[in-house]
Design an enzyme around this catalytic site. Structure first.
Site, PDB file in Angstrom:
ATOM      1  CE1 TYR A 312      -3.143   2.960   0.483  1.00 44.85           C
ATOM      2  CE2 TYR A 312      -3.168   2.576   2.853  1.00 44.85           C
ATOM      3  CZ  TYR A 312      -3.576   3.300   1.753  1.00 44.85           C
ATOM      4  OH  TYR A 312      -4.423   4.369   1.921  1.00 44.85           O
ATOM      5  CB  CYS A 313       0.939   4.294   0.181  1.00 44.05           C
ATOM      6  SG  CYS A 313       1.571   5.992   0.138  1.00 44.05           S
ATOM      7  CG  LEU A 314       7.222   4.406   0.951  1.00 47.17           C
ATOM      8  CD1 LEU A 314       7.977   4.600  -0.356  1.00 47.17           C
ATOM      9  CD2 LEU A 314       7.683   5.423   1.981  1.00 47.17           C
ATOM     10  N   GLY A 316       3.796  -0.268  -1.303  1.00 44.77           N
ATOM     11  CA  GLY A 316       3.632  -0.886  -2.616  1.00 44.77           C
ATOM     12  C   GLY A 316       4.814  -0.626  -3.520  1.00 44.77           C
TER      13      GLY A 316
END
Length: 580
Positions: A312-314, A316
């Site tokens: 998720y986000c960073l 990811g």
């Protein structure tokens, strides 16, 4: 031969005086580099001075604005006075019908006309770099938002109405709200109402055990909720910008619980909140002691099974780096990859690009150098300014002028639970990825060798959110250009957080689009995707869980918590999530 003359200044002064100066200045500029802002203004002013056609356009627009305002003034006190300009669709400040009444119609329309005129003047000047144009548009918008008539009691009809109805009690309540918020800020306490959402009591309560802990991360294994589970486990890699439990909020909003209830074995990384002593942690540390340490542990607890990995986000972005490195090195332990609002190409990173250039990064690095980390308040402030009307000014008007409190929910409570970013890691992240885009161009090095995203050949599920200001969905969509693997792209309503926290619910009005490009299939551009991908009602969670199940090899008995290799170290949510 003559000896080299020694510096007349001590090493500390000669090497670090500029850093200390920048860090001091940053305390007064909100972290913005004066040099970066000056460069943008000079670029614009010099090109505008040499653009008589643009000057004429600005002058002509100003004349038309005055004509429209004059027409409004002539009819402003009538019952059928129409607006001469409409606010932007995303601007909620002037939607109330009270703004159409005298004298507030003149006040609001004058503001909107001036805002439009300034915006036109800042954009479209030939020769100005796009980055400088964006910086100017942003800073001008921030200045205009500061002086919006909606921010002042006497020029806001909604506030004046509340004052009349409550005989001014709303202002007294607003003052008390302000006092309470100041006290909480000084004490470092969470916002009012967050006490109703406590980690381990109302939040992050899905049963599980910490099965591994190192100097950077804990690994949580969640207890099974079904007699048989899917054979392949799920490993979640959250961002370390905030605490992990956005994926395990209150039970009705927990993606972890949703998966466990559907018969999946779920593992979660919980990151340590770094302090000054962790200033030299780097991206390689997060990769080695975070993702790879977790993959090694999961592979030992559930041996001989592929792992469904989610980032998720960073988290990811880091996961995509890890999977590319594993593919490069012939490591086949990952069976599928899911990315939630995570960028892999940073050529168009959205409004965050406003803060990304050499001058601004140098300024930010020097502020982090002083402390050893980037404080969570700096990050949250930057994200709030990207949507200042919604997240700053509207909130201030509601709480301090109207005297109302917005009820805190689980997501808002999580959002206030910030973490820090180590100096070295954040510097590498911003320069290597945002500024130089090394991951997308095959130049990002892991353990001494570059990684290439085209090496990834496992199925991918990628989620973008329509109103994401942190990872714009068109930027997330660029993953299509970086791999030939089977790629299922999901575009869901909502923003960076709300779009991800999207549990199935009969009352939900959420929608999403879903389209799978087969391995080696032709590229479909984002605009075409919106046209051909069917729009479906409900939560993307359901579609993704079905995708995961289809990629699994069947049901088996649940694995032992910790397996035979790890002894549980304590109950979930562990220790690191409580670090302040």
């Amino acid at each position: 031969m003559y000896a080299q003359p020694q510096s007349l200044l001590p090493n500390f002064v000669s090497g670090n005086a500029d850093r200390l100066l920048h860090a001091t200045i940053g305390k007064f500029t909100g972290g913005l580099s004066p040099a970066a802002l000056s460069n943008a203004w000079v670029d614009w002013a010099m090109h505008l001075a040499a653009s008589p056609s643009k000057q004429a356009e600005i002058f002509e627009m100003g004349v038309r604005q005055w004509e429209r305002l004059g027409h409004l003034l002539m009819h402003a006190q009538g019952d059928s006075c129409e607006r001469c300009i409409e606010p932007l669709p995303q601007d909620p400040r002037f939607r109330d019908p009270a703004w159409d009444q005298w004298p507030y119609n003149v006040i609001s329309q004058s503001f909107l006309l001036g805002q439009q005129w300034l915006s036109i003047g800042m954009r479209g000047v030939r020769g100005v770099t796009k980055h400088h144009e964006q910086v100017l548009d942003y800073t001008t918008r921030q200045a205009m938002d500061w002086f919006s008539p909606s921010n002042f009691p006497l020029t806001n009809p909604e506030v004046m109405k509340v004052i009349q109805e409550t005989s001014g009690e709303n202002l007294a309540k607003g003052f008390r709200n302000w006092q309470e918020d100041v006290e909480r800020t000084i004490l470092g306490a969470p916002p009012a109402g967050a006490e109703n959402y406590v980690v381990g009591k109302q939040l992050a309560v899905t049963p599980g055990k910490v099965v591994m802990r190192n100097e950077l991360a804990e690994l949580i294994q969640y207890s099974p909720a079904t007699p048989r589970v899917h054979a392949e486990p799920v490993l979640m890699v959250p961002a370390w910008i905030m605490k992990y439990y956005i994926l395990d909020l209150s039970p009705q909003n927990s993606l972890v619980k949703h998966l466990v209830d559907k018969g999946h074995t779920v593992f979660m990384i919980s990151w340590k909140n770094p302090g000054p002593e962790d200033r030299n942690l780097c991206m390689d540390d997060y990769l080695r002691h975070g993702v790879m340490a977790a993959v090694d542990a999961v592979a030992r607890i559930v041996p001989k099974r592929k792992i469904h990995a989610l980032g998720y986000c960073l988290g990811g972005t880091l996961l995509s780096i890890a999977v590319a490195a594993m593919a490069r090195d012939g490591d086949k332990r990952i069976g599928s990859m899911t990315l939630l609002a995570a960028q892999t190409d940073f050529t168009e990173p959205g409004e965050l690009a406003l803060f990304i250039d050499d001058s601004q990064l140098t300024f930010l690095e020097d502020q982090m150098w002083e402390k050893g980390f980037l404080d969570s308040t700096q990050m949250s402030g930057a994200f709030q300014l990207l949507r200042s009307v919604d997240l700053v000014w509207s909130s201030l008007v509601k709480q301090y002028l109207k005297g109302e409190r917005t009820p805190v929910n689980d997501l808002m409570s999580w959002n206030a639970d910030g973490t820090r970013m180590p100096y070295r890691m954040h510097t590498e992240y911003l320069r290597s990825l945002f500024l130089h885009n090394e991951l997308a161009t095959g130049r990002f090095r892991v353990w001494g060798k570059p990684v290439a995203l085209p090496d990834i050949d496992i199925p991918i599920f990628c989620v973008g959110t329509v109103t994401d200001h942190v990872a714009p969905w068109r930027s997330v969509y660029k993953l299509h250009l970086l791999t030939h693997a089977e790629l299922t792209f999901c575009l869901t309503t909502g923003g960076h957080n709300v779009g991800v926290v999207n549990p199935p619910s009969p009352e939900s009005k959420r929608k999403y689009r879903l389209l799978t490009r087969p391995q080696g299939g032709d590229y479909v551009d984002p605009e075409a995707f919106e046209q051909v991908a069917p729009e479906l009602a409900g939560s993307w969670w359901t579609a993704w869980e079905g995708w995961l199940s289809a990629k699994s090899s069947g049901k088996v008995a649940p694995p032992k918590v910790g397996g035979t290799a790890f002894k549980p170290l304590g109950d979930a949510p562990g220790k690191y999530v409580f670090m302040r």
